[in-house]
Design a protein around this motif. Structure first.
Motif, mmCIF file in Angstrom:
data_model
loop_
_atom_site.group_PDB
_atom_site.id
_atom_site.type_symbol
_atom_site.label_atom_id
_atom_site.label_comp_id
_atom_site.label_asym_id
_atom_site.label_seq_id
_atom_site.Cartn_x
_atom_site.Cartn_y
_atom_site.Cartn_z
ATOM 1 N N TYR B 62 0.753 -1.178 0.332
ATOM 2 C CA TYR B 62 -0.150 -0.046 -0.063
ATOM 3 C C TYR B 62 0.962 1.261 0.100
ATOM 4 C CZ TYR B 62 -3.481 -3.448 1.457
ATOM 5 O OH TYR B 62 -4.167 -4.785 1.460
ATOM 6 N N ILE B 64 0.382 4.989 0.590
ATOM 7 C CA ILE B 64 -0.633 6.204 0.953
ATOM 8 C C ILE B 64 0.514 7.608 0.670
ATOM 9 C CG2 ILE B 64 -1.381 7.228 2.953
ATOM 10 C CD1 ILE B 64 -1.065 3.860 3.870
ATOM 11 N N LEU B 66 1.409 10.994 0.885
ATOM 12 C CA LEU B 66 1.175 12.037 2.015
ATOM 13 C C LEU B 66 1.540 13.417 1.297
ATOM 14 C CD1 LEU B 66 3.546 10.376 4.556
ATOM 15 C CD2 LEU B 66 0.843 10.171 4.444
ATOM 16 N N VAL B 72 2.089 6.878 -11.521
ATOM 17 C CA VAL B 72 2.018 5.634 -10.866
ATOM 18 C C VAL B 72 1.802 4.779 -12.210
ATOM 19 C CG1 VAL B 72 1.044 3.670 -9.889
ATOM 20 C CG2 VAL B 72 1.665 5.911 -8.552
ATOM 21 N N ASP B 74 0.392 1.661 -12.787
ATOM 22 C CA ASP B 74 -0.557 0.832 -11.943
ATOM 23 C C ASP B 74 -0.943 -0.484 -12.871
ATOM 24 O OD1 ASP B 74 -2.178 -0.161 -9.863
ATOM 25 O OD2 ASP B 74 -3.793 0.783 -10.807
ATOM 26 N N GLN B 79 -0.940 6.514 -14.398
ATOM 27 C CA GLN B 79 -2.126 7.408 -13.528
ATOM 28 C C GLN B 79 -1.455 8.406 -12.717
ATOM 29 O OE1 GLN B 79 -5.819 5.922 -12.732
ATOM 30 N NE2 GLN B 79 -5.319 3.739 -12.557
ATOM 31 N N THR B 80 -1.944 9.482 -12.668
ATOM 32 C CA THR B 80 -1.490 10.583 -11.876
ATOM 33 C C THR B 80 -1.916 10.328 -10.156
ATOM 34 O OG1 THR B 80 -1.699 12.065 -13.634
ATOM 35 C CG2 THR B 80 -1.410 13.060 -11.522
ATOM 36 N N VAL B 81 -1.041 10.498 -9.552
ATOM 37 C CA VAL B 81 -1.395 10.331 -7.867
ATOM 38 C C VAL B 81 -1.160 11.832 -7.276
ATOM 39 C CG1 VAL B 81 -1.365 7.831 -7.849
ATOM 40 C CG2 VAL B 81 0.661 9.211 -7.306
ATOM 41 N N GLY B 84 -3.169 11.805 -0.474
ATOM 42 C CA GLY B 84 -4.590 11.444 -0.003
ATOM 43 C C GLY B 84 -4.787 10.265 -0.850
ATOM 44 N N ASP B 85 -4.345 9.898 -1.982
ATOM 45 C CA ASP B 85 -4.579 8.656 -2.892
ATOM 46 C C ASP B 85 -3.708 7.492 -2.376
ATOM 47 O OD1 ASP B 85 -6.230 10.183 -4.738
ATOM 48 O OD2 ASP B 85 -4.333 10.548 -6.104
ATOM 49 N N VAL B 86 -4.263 6.456 -2.448
ATOM 50 C CA VAL B 86 -3.975 5.247 -1.871
ATOM 51 C C VAL B 86 -3.452 4.174 -3.243
ATOM 52 C CG1 VAL B 86 -4.037 3.138 -0.327
ATOM 53 C CG2 VAL B 86 -4.699 5.357 0.491
ATOM 54 N N VAL B 87 -2.314 3.484 -3.391
ATOM 55 C CA VAL B 87 -2.114 2.925 -4.390
ATOM 56 C C VAL B 87 -1.918 1.480 -3.863
ATOM 57 C CG1 VAL B 87 -0.389 2.161 -6.444
ATOM 58 C CG2 VAL B 87 -0.584 4.637 -5.481
ATOM 59 N N ILE B 88 -2.779 0.280 -4.371
ATOM 60 C CA ILE B 88 -2.711 -0.840 -3.705
ATOM 61 C C ILE B 88 -2.253 -1.949 -4.771
ATOM 62 C CG2 ILE B 88 -4.374 -2.711 -2.831
ATOM 63 C CD1 ILE B 88 -6.336 -0.406 -2.294
ATOM 64 N N LEU B 108 3.810 6.863 2.503
ATOM 65 C CA LEU B 108 4.024 5.936 3.454
ATOM 66 C C LEU B 108 3.790 4.467 2.718
ATOM 67 C CD1 LEU B 108 4.240 6.281 6.668
ATOM 68 C CD2 LEU B 108 2.025 5.206 6.782
ATOM 69 N N VAL B 110 3.734 0.476 3.049
ATOM 70 C CA VAL B 110 3.300 -0.809 4.032
ATOM 71 C C VAL B 110 3.218 -2.091 3.097
ATOM 72 C CG1 VAL B 110 1.757 -1.756 5.862
ATOM 73 C CG2 VAL B 110 1.632 0.761 5.390
#
Lengths: 114, 114
Positions: B62, B64, B66, B72, B74, B79-81, B84-88, B108, B110
């Motif tokens: 993940y 996150i 900040l 990304v 994906d 895709q633009t990030v 607040g967006d989260v990439v899984i 962040l 994880v």
């Protein structure tokens, strides 16, 4: 997969774990969609509000403090936390957290299960 | 247990996953101390730098976001990030991330293992 902030679910919890006030959780990912984890959420605790003391068994919760300051009871021991600190609670340990500052206390909460 | 920012290990990675520039990882928790997770780190990607494309098998990462913005890839789709967006990324999917903005891209990361 990318999740955008405006599609994340906001949950309000009053007196969370017998704490004070109303805490908000923005679920960055829904717990039911994760493997070996059940929470990945941004938590906002208003000044004076708190999450009451509770234990974590068969899982570990990580609080990553993003903004503000508060008091954590870390397995019985009161400690002050600020942005940048990480609280680790698992294997039967307990914690609580209270916003003792003047601005919202924001943290990222991650619960990894076993 | 509480970990303070000044006791966390900072790691610099050049050309991470065959990306560009130098990426820094502040290990909020050491991977070797976690169960069912192997990374919980704040990643800083300077403008123009990147983490190259790579797969995640038997685990999910993940990101996150900040601060800052980036691109990304994906699982093959650019895709633009933004903050607040989260990439899984898991179950054999791939990703890369490049800072396409003018300020450091902070996220962040994880990684939850199975």
């Amino acid at each position: 997969m990318i999740r955008r902030r405006d599609e994340m679910r906001l949950e309000l919890k009053e007196r969370m774990r017998d704490g004070e006030g109303t805490v908000s959780l923005l679920h960055l990912v829904e717990g039911s969609t994760m493997k070996n984890a059940r929470l990945l959420s941004e938590v906002t605790i208003p000044p004076g509000a708190s999450i009451g003391e509770h234990r974590h068994d068969a899982e570990t919760e990580y609080y990553i403090i993003l903004e503000g300051e508060g008091t954590v009871i870390d397995n019985g021991v009161p400690q002050t936390v600020h942005a940048g600190d990480v609280v680790i609670t698992g294997d039967g340990a307990s914690h609580s957290i209270k916003n003792t500052g003047a601005v919202p206390l924001k943290l990222l909460a991650v619960i990894i299960t076993y």
